[in-house]
Motif scaffolding. Structure first.
Motif, PDB file in Angstrom:
ATOM      1  N   UNK A 168       4.680 -13.005  29.219  1.00  0.00           N
ATOM      2  CA  UNK A 168       4.559 -13.912  28.081  1.00  0.00           C
ATOM      3  C   UNK A 168       4.062 -13.121  26.876  1.00  0.00           C
ATOM      4  N   UNK A 169       4.794 -13.233  25.754  1.00  0.00           N
ATOM      5  CA  UNK A 169       4.386 -12.603  24.502  1.00  0.00           C
ATOM      6  C   UNK A 169       4.250 -13.700  23.451  1.00  0.00           C
ATOM      7  N   UNK A 170       3.352 -13.513  22.507  1.00  0.00           N
ATOM      8  CA  UNK A 170       3.151 -14.531  21.473  1.00  0.00           C
ATOM      9  C   UNK A 170       2.765 -13.861  20.161  1.00  0.00           C
ATOM     10  N   UNK A 171       3.351 -14.362  19.070  1.00  0.00           N
ATOM     11  CA  UNK A 171       3.134 -13.763  17.756  1.00  0.00           C
ATOM     12  C   UNK A 171       2.799 -14.841  16.744  1.00  0.00           C
ATOM     13  N   UNK A 172       1.771 -14.564  15.925  1.00  0.00           N
ATOM     14  CA  UNK A 172       1.369 -15.497  14.888  1.00  0.00           C
ATOM     15  C   UNK A 172       2.244 -15.385  13.657  1.00  0.00           C
ATOM     16  N   UNK A 173       1.815 -16.068  12.590  1.00  0.00           N
ATOM     17  CA  UNK A 173       2.670 -16.190  11.418  1.00  0.00           C
ATOM     18  C   UNK A 173       2.644 -14.951  10.530  1.00  0.00           C
ATOM     19  N   UNK A 174       1.584 -14.132  10.586  1.00  0.00           N
ATOM     20  CA  UNK A 174       1.466 -13.005   9.648  1.00  0.00           C
ATOM     21  C   UNK A 174       2.435 -11.872   9.995  1.00  0.00           C
ATOM     22  N   UNK A 175       2.318 -11.337  11.184  1.00  0.00           N
ATOM     23  CA  UNK A 175       3.230 -10.293  11.679  1.00  0.00           C
ATOM     24  C   UNK A 175       3.403  -9.146  10.683  1.00  0.00           C
ATOM     25  N   UNK A 176       2.283  -8.617  10.211  1.00  0.00           N
ATOM     26  CA  UNK A 176       2.315  -7.513   9.257  1.00  0.00           C
ATOM     27  C   UNK A 176       2.450  -6.185   9.993  1.00  0.00           C
ATOM     28  N   UNK A 177       3.156  -5.258   9.378  1.00  0.00           N
ATOM     29  CA  UNK A 177       3.375  -3.939   9.968  1.00  0.00           C
ATOM     30  C   UNK A 177       2.290  -2.978   9.519  1.00  0.00           C
ATOM     31  N   UNK A 178       1.687  -2.269  10.476  1.00  0.00           N
ATOM     32  CA  UNK A 178       0.722  -1.209  10.195  1.00  0.00           C
ATOM     33  C   UNK A 178       1.372   0.107  10.599  1.00  0.00           C
ATOM     34  N   UNK A 179       1.815   0.880   9.614  1.00  0.00           N
ATOM     35  CA  UNK A 179       2.568   2.098   9.907  1.00  0.00           C
ATOM     36  C   UNK A 179       1.707   3.183  10.546  1.00  0.00           C
ATOM     37  N   UNK A 180       0.379   3.033  10.477  1.00  0.00           N
ATOM     38  CA  UNK A 180      -0.497   4.014  11.108  1.00  0.00           C
ATOM     39  C   UNK A 180      -0.776   3.664  12.567  1.00  0.00           C
ATOM     40  N   UNK A 181      -0.444   2.453  12.952  1.00  0.00           N
ATOM     41  CA  UNK A 181      -0.721   1.977  14.309  1.00  0.00           C
ATOM     42  C   UNK A 181       0.481   2.276  15.195  1.00  0.00           C
ATOM     43  N   UNK A 182       0.226   2.909  16.334  1.00  0.00           N
ATOM     44  CA  UNK A 182       1.337   3.308  17.202  1.00  0.00           C
ATOM     45  C   UNK A 182       1.241   2.736  18.602  1.00  0.00           C
ATOM     46  N   UNK A 183       0.060   2.281  19.020  1.00  0.00           N
ATOM     47  CA  UNK A 183      -0.096   1.796  20.392  1.00  0.00           C
ATOM     48  C   UNK A 183       0.476   0.395  20.540  1.00  0.00           C
ATOM     49  N   UNK A 184       0.978   0.082  21.746  1.00  0.00           N
ATOM     50  CA  UNK A 184       1.494  -1.253  22.020  1.00  0.00           C
ATOM     51  C   UNK A 184       0.352  -2.254  22.043  1.00  0.00           C
ATOM     52  N   UNK A 185       0.641  -3.463  21.592  1.00  0.00           N
ATOM     53  CA  UNK A 185      -0.379  -4.488  21.495  1.00  0.00           C
ATOM     54  C   UNK A 185      -0.485  -5.305  22.775  1.00  0.00           C
ATOM     55  N   UNK A 186      -1.608  -6.007  22.915  1.00  0.00           N
ATOM     56  CA  UNK A 186      -1.751  -6.979  23.986  1.00  0.00           C
ATOM     57  C   UNK A 186      -0.815  -8.138  23.668  1.00  0.00           C
ATOM     58  N   UNK A 187       0.038  -8.573  24.602  1.00  0.00           N
ATOM     59  CA  UNK A 187       1.109  -9.516  24.273  1.00  0.00           C
ATOM     60  C   UNK A 187       0.672 -10.817  23.613  1.00  0.00           C
ATOM     61  N   UNK A 188      -0.471 -11.417  24.011  1.00  0.00           N
ATOM     62  CA  UNK A 188      -0.831 -12.745  23.533  1.00  0.00           C
ATOM     63  C   UNK A 188      -1.700 -12.717  22.272  1.00  0.00           C
ATOM     64  N   UNK A 189      -2.522 -11.698  22.095  1.00  0.00           N
ATOM     65  CA  UNK A 189      -3.540 -11.708  21.050  1.00  0.00           C
ATOM     66  C   UNK A 189      -3.018 -11.944  19.632  1.00  0.00           C
ATOM     67  N   UNK A 190      -1.832 -11.470  19.229  1.00  0.00           N
ATOM     68  CA  UNK A 190      -1.400 -11.670  17.846  1.00  0.00           C
ATOM     69  C   UNK A 190      -1.262 -13.137  17.440  1.00  0.00           C
TER      70      UNK A 190
END
Length: 302
Positions: A2-24
């Protein structure tokens, strides 16, 4: 999965690690990681599969492509509309959508070799955010085609994003007069309605899709048109003529008995609807149609 994404979904070009699926979904400050490092490290087989899916989702045309620049694969290039540019130089909306899709794929491919067999549930709040209108109309069908075994659950306020949805797949959430949340599932076939019809249907509940000022003029004109010519006062007649001059093309309203009846019913319906909460709009529409039909039947018997 299960993956979940909020409304902002901003890109951080310095961030490279995969995110925790639900937290966004619950953290408005959560950013999407830069997709380039993951795309660079893929095997040729996987990169080609991901690139094919991205071409579908991003609505790339024949001759457009997403590819690694050379054998080193240090830069991800996008060819679109006859221009070639590195991923880092694309528009913010383009990069945001691409980062979201790549993030979904990167998590799904942890346990699967091919996207065609990847399974999971993906929740996306306000899918229309950051999307060009062309993408809004294609995104649902494209995701369905690119990731056929994944179930997507979206929220949206944009009728364009209902394109690609099938009959029975859309649910309207609303609150009743006591503030309780309900789901309205008995809806018309979304695939057969135009965008303007979607706005004024049970999906979005607007009384009109035209400019609010024009809508106001039309309501006033409809009210005056319902009055027989012989019963109009001089002031009402002047007002009617003024409205007709500012709202051309509707002179036929009220020109006959049946049109006067329909005009009266429409005026009454709009007036009542403006005083109602969303939960009762459906019954009001049905009642108004019934009253118009009954009035027309009576008029035909005169």
């Amino acid at each position: 999965m299960v993956l979940a994404y909020g409304v902002t979904r901003l890109l951080d070009e310095e961030k490279t690690s995969l995110q925790v699926p639900i937290s966004p979904l619950f953290d408005a400050s959560h950013t999407l990681p830069n997709p380039e490092p993951w795309l660079r490290d893929l095997s040729d087989h996987r990169f080609n599969a991901v690139a094919r899916a991205l071409r579908i989702i991003l609505a790339l045309r024949d001759g457009d492509d997403i590819y690694r620049e050379d054998d080193t694969g240090r830069r991800i290039m996008v060819r679109t509309q006859g221009r070639v540019a590195p991923l880092s130089q694309l528009s913010d909306g383009y990069k945001s959508l691409l980062a979201l899709i790549v993030n979904i794929m990167s998590v799904l491919l942890k346990d699967r070799q091919d996207l065609e067999f990847a399974e999971g549930v993906v929740l996306i709040d306000e899918i229309e955010s950051h999307l060009h209108p062309r993408w809004k109309m294609r995104v649902v069908g494209a995701l369905r085609k690119a990731l056929p075994r994944v179930q997507f659950i979206f929220t949206t306020h944009d009728p364009l994003c209902l394109r690609g949805m099938k009959h029975g797949e859309v649910v309207v959430m609303y609150r009743d007069q006591e503030g309780e949340l309900h789901a309205l599932a008995e809806l018309p076939d979304v695939s057969k309605l135009r965008v303007d019809q979607l706005l004024t249907s049970e999906f979005f509940g607007l009384s009109s899709a035209i400019d609010p000022e024009q809508d106001k003029l039309a309501a006033q004109l409809s009210e005056l048109a319902a009055i027989p010519e012989s019963q109009l006062t001089d002031q009402q007649r002047r007002k009617r003529d003024e409205l007709l001059a500012n709202y051309p093309g509707v002179q036929i309203i009220g020109s006959s008995v049946d049109r006067q009846i329909v005009s009266q019913a429409i005026t009454r319906h709009l007036d009542e609807q403006s005083q109602q909460s969303y939960w009762s709009h459906l019954d009001a529409r049905k009642d108004s149609v019934k009253r118009i039909l009954e009035a027309l039947k009576r008029a035909s018997e005169l």
